[in-house]
Design a protein around this motif. Structure first.
Motif, PDB file in Angstrom:
ATOM      1  N   GLU A  94       4.623   4.390   2.649  1.00 15.95           N
ATOM      2  CA  GLU A  94       4.606   3.121   1.919  1.00 15.95           C
ATOM      3  C   GLU A  94       4.713   1.993   2.918  1.00 15.95           C
ATOM      4  O   GLU A  94       5.420   2.094   3.922  1.00 15.95           O
ATOM      5  CB  GLU A  94       5.789   3.051   0.949  1.00 15.95           C
ATOM      6  CG  GLU A  94       5.748   4.091  -0.132  1.00 15.95           C
ATOM      7  CD  GLU A  94       6.988   4.081  -1.014  1.00 15.95           C
ATOM      8  OE1 GLU A  94       7.837   3.163  -0.874  1.00 15.95           O
ATOM      9  OE2 GLU A  94       7.112   4.988  -1.844  1.00 15.95           O
ATOM     10  N   LYS A 133      -3.849   4.442  12.846  1.00 17.96           N
ATOM     11  CA  LYS A 133      -3.663   5.460  11.817  1.00 17.96           C
ATOM     12  C   LYS A 133      -2.468   6.336  12.142  1.00 17.96           C
ATOM     13  O   LYS A 133      -2.125   6.531  13.307  1.00 17.96           O
ATOM     14  CB  LYS A 133      -4.916   6.338  11.711  1.00 17.96           C
ATOM     15  CG  LYS A 133      -6.131   5.591  11.212  1.00 17.96           C
ATOM     16  CD  LYS A 133      -7.333   6.484  11.152  1.00 17.96           C
ATOM     17  CE  LYS A 133      -8.552   5.719  10.665  1.00 17.96           C
ATOM     18  NZ  LYS A 133      -9.749   6.588  10.665  1.00 17.96           N
ATOM     19  N   THR A 136       4.113  11.146   2.420  1.00 17.93           N
ATOM     20  CA  THR A 136       3.867   9.913   1.692  1.00 17.93           C
ATOM     21  C   THR A 136       4.316   8.737   2.548  1.00 17.93           C
ATOM     22  O   THR A 136       5.396   8.767   3.134  1.00 17.93           O
ATOM     23  CB  THR A 136       4.621   9.897   0.344  1.00 17.93           C
ATOM     24  OG1 THR A 136       4.195  11.036  -0.421  1.00 17.93           O
ATOM     25  CG2 THR A 136       4.324   8.632  -0.433  1.00 17.93           C
ATOM     26  N   ARG A 138       0.836  -1.198   0.000  1.00 18.29           N
ATOM     27  CA  ARG A 138       0.000   0.000   0.000  1.00 18.29           C
ATOM     28  C   ARG A 138       0.863   1.238   0.000  1.00 18.29           C
ATOM     29  O   ARG A 138       1.965   1.233   0.527  1.00 18.29           O
ATOM     30  CB  ARG A 138      -0.863   0.032   1.262  1.00 18.29           C
ATOM     31  CG  ARG A 138      -1.817  -1.119   1.362  1.00 18.29           C
ATOM     32  CD  ARG A 138      -2.929  -0.916   2.371  1.00 18.29           C
ATOM     33  NE  ARG A 138      -3.473   0.417   2.360  1.00 18.29           N
ATOM     34  CZ  ARG A 138      -3.485   1.205   3.444  1.00 18.29           C
ATOM     35  NH1 ARG A 138      -3.004   0.793   4.576  1.00 18.29           N
ATOM     36  NH2 ARG A 138      -4.006   2.405   3.372  1.00 18.29           N
ATOM     37  N   SER A 139       0.319   2.298  -0.542  1.00 17.49           N
ATOM     38  CA  SER A 139       0.918   3.622  -0.388  1.00 17.49           C
ATOM     39  C   SER A 139      -0.223   4.593  -0.132  1.00 17.49           C
ATOM     40  O   SER A 139      -1.359   4.371  -0.550  1.00 17.49           O
ATOM     41  CB  SER A 139       1.726   4.027  -1.614  1.00 17.49           C
ATOM     42  OG  SER A 139       0.881   4.200  -2.718  1.00 17.49           O
ATOM     43  N   SER A 140       0.103   5.640   0.586  1.00 20.13           N
ATOM     44  CA  SER A 140      -0.910   6.613   0.946  1.00 20.13           C
ATOM     45  C   SER A 140      -0.223   7.960   1.127  1.00 20.13           C
ATOM     46  O   SER A 140       0.976   8.019   1.395  1.00 20.13           O
ATOM     47  CB  SER A 140      -1.600   6.178   2.241  1.00 20.13           C
ATOM     48  OG  SER A 140      -2.631   7.063   2.596  1.00 20.13           O
ATOM     49  N   SER A 141      -0.989   9.034   0.999  1.00 18.15           N
ATOM     50  CA  SER A 141      -0.402  10.349   1.208  1.00 18.15           C
ATOM     51  C   SER A 141      -1.454  11.309   1.735  1.00 18.15           C
ATOM     52  O   SER A 141      -2.656  11.027   1.692  1.00 18.15           O
ATOM     53  CB  SER A 141       0.206  10.889  -0.088  1.00 18.15           C
ATOM     54  OG  SER A 141      -0.795  11.060  -1.060  1.00 18.15           O
ATOM     55  N   PHE A 199      -2.053   7.649   6.725  1.00 16.31           N
ATOM     56  CA  PHE A 199      -2.025   6.196   6.504  1.00 16.31           C
ATOM     57  C   PHE A 199      -2.944   5.532   7.513  1.00 16.31           C
ATOM     58  O   PHE A 199      -2.992   5.945   8.666  1.00 16.31           O
ATOM     59  CB  PHE A 199      -0.602   5.650   6.675  1.00 16.31           C
ATOM     60  CG  PHE A 199      -0.420   4.220   6.248  1.00 16.31           C
ATOM     61  CD1 PHE A 199      -0.132   3.908   4.930  1.00 16.31           C
ATOM     62  CD2 PHE A 199      -0.521   3.181   7.153  1.00 16.31           C
ATOM     63  CE1 PHE A 199       0.048   2.592   4.524  1.00 16.31           C
ATOM     64  CE2 PHE A 199      -0.334   1.863   6.763  1.00 16.31           C
ATOM     65  CZ  PHE A 199      -0.051   1.568   5.439  1.00 16.31           C
TER      66      PHE A 199
END
Length: 136
Positions: free
Chosen positions: A132, A116, A130, A15-18, A39
């Motif tokens: 990962e 989170k 960002t 997963r990746s999130s930003s 995240f």
């Protein structure tokens, strides 16, 4: 995926999130202001292998802040890590190196089920965090 006792569980879903933080936070209690979720771990937790931040506007030096929300409800966010982003003059003719928080495959951040991460900054601006990793 349910976790089976006494079995090795490895990360399953990359997963990746930003998230973009624009407002300043100067509150280090459990209810910081102007933080943004960057995240969210899945129902079996997650293994984070990279966290970076980069400015998308010119700004003075600022503290980059990370907060953990252990139960995933967003009501208690605990300050646990920070780095300094140097002053930057964003330009179409120069590059900038993202600030690396030092989380890696060799030094992962383990998140509990539904935990989170939130990002914050010390002065108002536009910083992209960002993350990962992979869910278990």
């Amino acid at each position: 995926m349910p976790v089976t006792q006494n079995k090795v569980v490895t990360p399953q879903t990359p997963r990746s999130s930003s998230g973009v933080v624009t407002g300043a936070n100067t509150n280090y209690t459990d209810t910081p202001t102007n933080t943004v979720e960057i995240f969210a771990a899945g129902p079996d937790g997650a293994r984070v292998s990279k966290i970076t931040a980069i400015s998308r506007q010119s700004t003075g030096a600022t503290e980059l802040q990370l907060f953990r929300d252990h139960n995933g409800l967003g009501t208690t966010r605990r300050f646990f890590m920070s780095k300094v982003m140097p002053a930057v003059a964003v330009s179409t003719s120069t590059g900038q190196a993202p600030v690396d928080f030092g989380v890696s495959d060799a030094n992962p951040l383990i998140l509990a089920a539904n935990e989170k991460l939130y990002g914050g900054i010390g002065i108002a601006g536009g910083v992209v965090f960002t993350v990962e990793g992979a869910n278990f």
